[in-house]
Write a protein that holds these residues in place. Sequence first.
Motif, PDB file in Angstrom:
ATOM      1  N   GLY A 259       0.821  -1.186   0.000  1.00 12.15           N
ATOM      2  CA  GLY A 259       0.000   0.000   0.000  1.00 12.15           C
ATOM      3  C   GLY A 259       0.864   1.248   0.000  1.00 12.15           C
ATOM      4  O   GLY A 259       2.099   1.185   0.073  1.00 12.15           O
ATOM      5  N   VAL A 260       0.217   2.395  -0.073  1.00 12.25           N
ATOM      6  CA  VAL A 260       0.940   3.669  -0.113  1.00 12.25           C
ATOM      7  C   VAL A 260       1.801   3.841   1.138  1.00 12.25           C
ATOM      8  O   VAL A 260       2.964   4.255   1.065  1.00 12.25           O
ATOM      9  N   VAL A 261       1.252   3.507   2.315  1.00 12.61           N
ATOM     10  CA  VAL A 261       1.996   3.680   3.564  1.00 12.61           C
ATOM     11  C   VAL A 261       3.156   2.682   3.640  1.00 12.61           C
ATOM     12  O   VAL A 261       4.249   3.018   4.115  1.00 12.61           O
ATOM     13  N   ASP A 262       2.940   1.451   3.163  1.00 13.24           N
ATOM     14  CA  ASP A 262       4.040   0.484   3.109  1.00 13.24           C
ATOM     15  C   ASP A 262       5.228   1.074   2.348  1.00 13.24           C
ATOM     16  O   ASP A 262       6.386   0.962   2.770  1.00 13.24           O
ATOM     17  N   GLU A 263       4.938   1.705   1.214  1.00 15.53           N
ATOM     18  CA  GLU A 263       6.016   2.221   0.361  1.00 15.53           C
ATOM     19  C   GLU A 263       6.680   3.451   0.976  1.00 15.53           C
ATOM     20  O   GLU A 263       7.880   3.677   0.770  1.00 15.53           O
ATOM     21  N   ILE A 264       5.931   4.232   1.732  1.00 14.52           N
ATOM     22  CA  ILE A 264       6.556   5.360   2.437  1.00 14.52           C
ATOM     23  C   ILE A 264       7.621   4.840   3.394  1.00 14.52           C
ATOM     24  O   ILE A 264       8.743   5.353   3.443  1.00 14.52           O
ATOM     25  N   PHE A 265       7.283   3.788   4.149  1.00 15.22           N
ATOM     26  CA  PHE A 265       8.256   3.242   5.097  1.00 15.22           C
ATOM     27  C   PHE A 265       9.383   2.496   4.380  1.00 15.22           C
ATOM     28  O   PHE A 265      10.511   2.432   4.892  1.00 15.22           O
TER      29      PHE A 265
END
Length: 469
Positions: A5-11
Amino acid sequence: MDRLGVVDEIFLRTHRGLGTPIALQGLWRTSDRVEPALLQRIHDALRSGPLGRRVVRPRVPGARRGWRVNTRAHPLLFIDDPLPTSALLPWADDLGAELDPEFGPGWRLAAAWLADGGSVVVLTCSHALADARGLVYAVDVALREVGATAGAAQARTESARADRPEAESVRHATSLPDTDRLADRAAAEPSSRRSGDAAARAAESSTARSAAARESDWADALRQWSIVAGGTIRALRQGIPKRPVSSASVRTGGSELRVHSAVVQFRAADWDSVAKAHRGTANSLFIQLVVNLLWDIGFSDPTIGASLPVDTRDEPRVDNDLSMTEIIVDRSDTPATLRAKARAAYERRMTSPGGMPEELLQVIPDRWAYALSKGAGERDILCSNIGTLPDSLRTIGAHPCTGVAARAIHPHLTPARFPRTRLSGYLCRTGDDYVLSLVGLDPAIQSGTALCELTVEAATRLGLDGSPW
């Protein structure tokens, strides 16, 4: 293929140096010594559980990165030379090294015996693999599996003893577990046949996986580009979005900046009683305590921006399934007013950059995505209320836990990558206790001991009696 997800990729980007590096950590303390054999069984269960995965890159531009099963793991790190309790958190702070959610193991299990006769068990995980509730879920799965296996083994042993007590010593000497007998049977087969069959199965499996991945990548890329194109057109109808401005403040002090940690435990009945007396909730009292602590440290601004993570999952899973919101706190606020502010904030989540669709961050190059999302969710403090932990996390095998803490740490953090956030608080409840974990990034914090003392003092003023770890 499961996708990030978007948050996974931010981290994932923070892991690569585009932002503040973050790893999650769960800590369990017991009053007695946990045996290495039990820890190894827990390690094996984690390796084959939800954390046993890694990131793989797509083959089609615009498709999201995916998850692939990965049973490789860092070996269990066990320290039997007893640690002083004062060294517990500094030791745990250094366990985030060499976690790689993409090319290597993204988690590590470590344990140490303590000089007070007890033990500490620490699970550290890259934030790209899971958020706090996701890590709790993964541990719950592993501990339940270990408990079920131990219970089944004990039941089989007791049944066998009742049926043939006279043969007990002979059976221990001669019989093998089912898995060992299967291994022996496999070893008796001609090696050429085994290797040929294995090669054929591997080739078939690889071909099928490759075809499925290609088809899935094309479908996912089409979906992503459709969302981005449609969302961008709608956003541009409102005018050209303003260039995003980073919320991160400039830090000074060079290489002298350090991160300090503290963990303080409270009786849940006392915490809830104080919250009720202030017409607040356990959560708003938590926010009040962290806010007061930052002002005690010397923060001079009249208001404090607090970021509040919100769990958005509708079912248990390890993915980063969260969003962020914020409140602004001033010196007149109380747990009652903070309760109202937090309730309103949960209805208005932080939005994607410039009103553009958040999927945009997954189809553009990483450095562009970082520039668009830099500082997103960062405020003066972070207050992450992880909630009540499952009962399975209250014991390590047959060893009751005297305390369970959850927090984030920042491995390989350099001054250039310091966030705006000056103080992070993490609250969880286990049984009859609340455990507050604090990570201090403000340069005015002199040491972990100083942070702990300030926390106890701030809690006392609110009517709380805290016990430092």
